[in-house]
Design an enzyme around this catalytic site. Structure first.
Site, mmCIF file in Angstrom:
data_model
loop_
_atom_site.group_PDB
_atom_site.id
_atom_site.type_symbol
_atom_site.label_atom_id
_atom_site.label_comp_id
_atom_site.label_asym_id
_atom_site.label_seq_id
_atom_site.Cartn_x
_atom_site.Cartn_y
_atom_site.Cartn_z
ATOM 1 N N TYR A 128 0.828 -1.205 0.000
ATOM 2 C CA TYR A 128 0.000 0.000 0.000
ATOM 3 C C TYR A 128 0.862 1.255 0.000
ATOM 4 C CZ TYR A 128 -3.415 3.539 1.338
ATOM 5 O OH TYR A 128 -4.192 4.671 1.380
ATOM 6 N N ARG A 152 1.407 6.833 -6.754
ATOM 7 C CA ARG A 152 0.270 7.713 -7.031
ATOM 8 C C ARG A 152 0.616 9.165 -6.724
ATOM 9 N NH1 ARG A 152 -5.315 6.945 -3.745
ATOM 10 N NH2 ARG A 152 -3.815 7.186 -2.035
ATOM 11 N N TYR A 198 -0.655 13.180 6.642
ATOM 12 C CA TYR A 198 -0.232 12.172 7.601
ATOM 13 C C TYR A 198 1.279 12.239 7.822
ATOM 14 C CZ TYR A 198 -4.651 9.491 7.541
ATOM 15 O OH TYR A 198 -5.949 9.077 7.679
ATOM 16 N N ARG A 223 -11.384 13.520 1.953
ATOM 17 C CA ARG A 223 -12.353 12.679 2.675
ATOM 18 C C ARG A 223 -13.660 12.539 1.902
ATOM 19 N NH1 ARG A 223 -9.287 9.778 6.034
ATOM 20 N NH2 ARG A 223 -7.882 11.134 7.224
ATOM 21 N N GLU A 247 -13.903 -0.819 6.491
ATOM 22 C CA GLU A 247 -13.872 0.470 5.797
ATOM 23 C C GLU A 247 -15.199 0.635 5.050
ATOM 24 O OE1 GLU A 247 -11.234 2.457 2.223
ATOM 25 O OE2 GLU A 247 -10.176 1.581 3.927
#
Length: 318
Positions: free
Chosen positions: A124, A131, A184, A197, A311
């Protein structure tokens, strides 16, 4: 964007994977998300307008004058960063070249999402680095990152698809309960996850259709930390609390988006559950809180953090 008309794009959640291709004139992506073929289904985006479609470097795409859809796949690899960057540069470059510059929703289906790659980096995190480099290459600022889901899949390397608009009046929505993912700290990898979000896209100018709030994959994260580790019921309720606050009047007023929406307004709900033994518990909680299971699809797949058990994502229609 659902209903009768021409098909802009489709994603099939199936017991296998397949490269994206143009099926009857629209992009079609098959992702390996279920073990039983009887559980397969397709998610389809429709339009009343004429479609133009094409393919470049393995990325299939279609557009209708208002919206753009594309899908691609990155082959399984010992290291994903470069291939992810290149595939996403192709996809994002199409949005730029065709003047659909506002990407507002993205899905990423990542095989072995919590496994280490050939260099010892979690896949991930490897994906997030590639990305982010693509967003850097296209100079897409943080306040224009799309709503997104990055979730485990059962095979097929990394499949992805995205939706974009040629209009600039999409509005990103952040949640004060959660640190923006793109901020983050370094503990979560060499590049932070690159998404908002949620994203609001208004009805077409002069149109009578609804606006949409696309809610990103949402988990039991407060600030930037996972909470309720090991407790699937509490994690599920925390994720739903996060969504509830995200679309509340208190939060939407910060973005000049009018009255709040309720969690019971959530539609096209997809729920990802790490352990098969927890699926019924999660289904019961989501049905209780959202109010119905008619719009609820559950997948038994891994989540982007190894300590996350569930999730949730969905769409709110005005």
């Amino acid at each position: 964007m659902s209903g009768p008309g021409n098909v802009l794009g489709a994603v099939r959640y199936a017991d296998r994977h397949a490269d994206p291709h143009l099926d009857h004139g629209h992009p079609d992506l098959t992702v390996h998300m279920v073990n039983d073929a009887a559980e397969s289904f397709s998610e389809v985006w429709y339009t009343d307008h004429e479609i133009t479609h094409g393919e470049i470097n393995g990325v299939t795409y279609a557009y209708d004058g208002r919206h753009f859809f594309c899908a691609g796949r990155v082959e399984q690899s010992a290291s994903y960063t470069d291939d992810v960057r290149d595939a996403y540069v192709t996809a994002l470059g199409l949005t730029r070249d065709l003047d659909y510059t506002r990407v507002f929703r993205m899905w990423n289906f990542v095989e072995d999402i919590n496994v280490s790659n050939g260099a010892g980096l979690e896949i991930y995190r490897d994906f997030c680095r590639g990305r982010a480099q693509a967003f850097d290459r296209l100079a897409i600022p943080d306040d224009q990152l799309p709503a997104a889901t990055g979730i485990g899949s059962l095979g097929g390397g990394i499949g992805f698809c995205l939706l974009a608009s040629h209009r600039s009046d999409c509005i990103n929505i952040e949640n004060p309960r959660q640190m923006p993912a793109y901020r983050y700290p370094d503990r979560y990898g060499p590049r932070s996850p690159s998404f908002a979000r949620a994203t609001y896209i208004s009805p077409p100018e002069g149109g009578s259709g609804p606006g949409h709030i696309y809610v990103s994959g949402t988990a039991s994260i407060v600030g930037h930390r996972t909470v309720h580790q090991g407790d699937v019921a509490s994690q599920c309720r925390e994720a739903l609390t996060n969504i509830t606050h995200l679309i509340s009047a208190e939060n939407l007023s910060r973005h000049d988006l009018g009255p709040g929406r309720a969690i019971t307004d959530l539609r096209n709900v997809k729920v990802y559950v790490r352990h098969d033994r927890d699926v019924d518990t999660v289904r019961d909680i989501c049905t209780e809180v959202i109010g119905s299971d008619k719009d609820l699809a559950l997948f038994n797949v891994d989540i982007c953090r190894s300590d996350l058990l569930v999730e949730i994502e969905g769409v709110v229609l005005d």
